[in-house]
Design a protein around this motif. Structure first.
Motif: not given
Length: 277
Positions: A178-183, A198-201, A220-229, A274-276
């Motif tokens: 999630d940090h990488l897509v933000g960058l 992130h997905w839920n927000a 593209a988002f995935f669920g389970e645990g912390s998820g993945h993007v 959510q950063a902005n």
């Protein structure tokens, strides 16, 4: 006696009527029986809808390449028993939806669209190079930063991702999807603690839940645990961290993430952070 004759005649008439109805009824989609029934999408081993048939009622993202586990041609004729992948020459779409045939597994790479009801020879690129197919409808949405306030455009984010592709471990990539897509979109951080958070927000108006037609720049988002993007670079391809080794940043597909990590796919979203917000 008369009653018995009457009942016998009535039974005979009912049997004849049932037989007539059975003959008149159109063939309905069966479960991969080697016959191209109504509602199915069918591959043919030869051009012009000839040779053995492989019939499907839904999308398949990977046919497999070896027996006995691969999807194969089941109908009589040339090609019977061979795996479907990279062996089809023509198709008949008897479903009510457009179907896309893709060059790569995971609905990736170049594709040929087959309209509902259409018969067609696969084009020069896809003939004997069919790796997956997908039933519509297909999203016509494109990536947009409208209403997001992102510092970078979708195209700039894709360029950032492509410029940072690498194999092998590098600091700052491991477990930081999630940090990488933000960058990529010009933020110092995404503003979310996890990809799933992130997905839920993300507001529903920015989401395309369940859709795998992700435009370049879409997330593209995935669920389970912390998820993945991961970020789409178009054509069914994405750039993701860690999928080919911890700390790596490489090309992949939705299908590979699902099969390798077992994470359920949630859908894609416009680059809202959510950063902005």
């Amino acid at each position: 006696m008369k009653r018995s004759k009457f009942l016998a005649a009535a039974s005979l008439a009912a049997a004849v009527l049932t037989s007539m109805l059975a003959v008149a009824a159109p063939a309905q989609a069966a479960s991969r029986d080697g016959v191209c029934n109504d509602g199915e999408f069918c591959y043919y081993y030869n051009s012009d809808e000839a040779g053995s048939i492989s019939d499907f009622t839904g999308s398949i993202d990977d046919y497999g390449t070896t027996q006995p586990s691969c999807y194969d041609f089941k109908g009589a004729g040339n090609g019977k028993g061979l795996c479907v992948k990279n062996n089809a020459a023509s198709v008949w779409n008897r479903s009510s939806k457009t179907v896309r045939v893709y060059f790569n597994s995971g609905y990736a790479g170049t594709y040929q669209s087959i309209a509902a009801g259409a018969k067609a020879n696969l084009n020069a690129t896809l003939k004997n190079n069919n790796a997956s197919h997908k039933f519509g409808p297909f999203s016509s949405a494109s990536c947009s930063i409208a209403g997001t306030g992102d510092p970078k455009t979708c195209a700039e984010a894709v360029t950032w991702a492509k410029n940072h592709v690498h194999s092998g471990y590098q600091d700052g990539y491991y477990n930081l999807c999630d940090h990488l897509v933000g960058l990529a979109y010009g933020f110092a951080h995404s503003g979310s603690t996890t990809a799933l958070a992130h997905w839920n927000a993300i507001p529903s108006s920015f989401k395309h839940a369940g859709s795998t037609d992700v435009p370049a720049g879409g997330l593209a988002f995935f669920g389970e645990g912390s998820g993945h993007v991961m970020i789409s670079i178009g054509g069914g391809k994405f750039i993701s961290n860690d999928i080919h080794g911890n700390g790596s940043y490489t090309e992949t597909t939705i299908a590979e993430i699902k099969s390798s990590w077992g994470k359920p796919y949630l859908g894609w979203a416009q680059p809202w952070f959510q950063a902005n917000h």
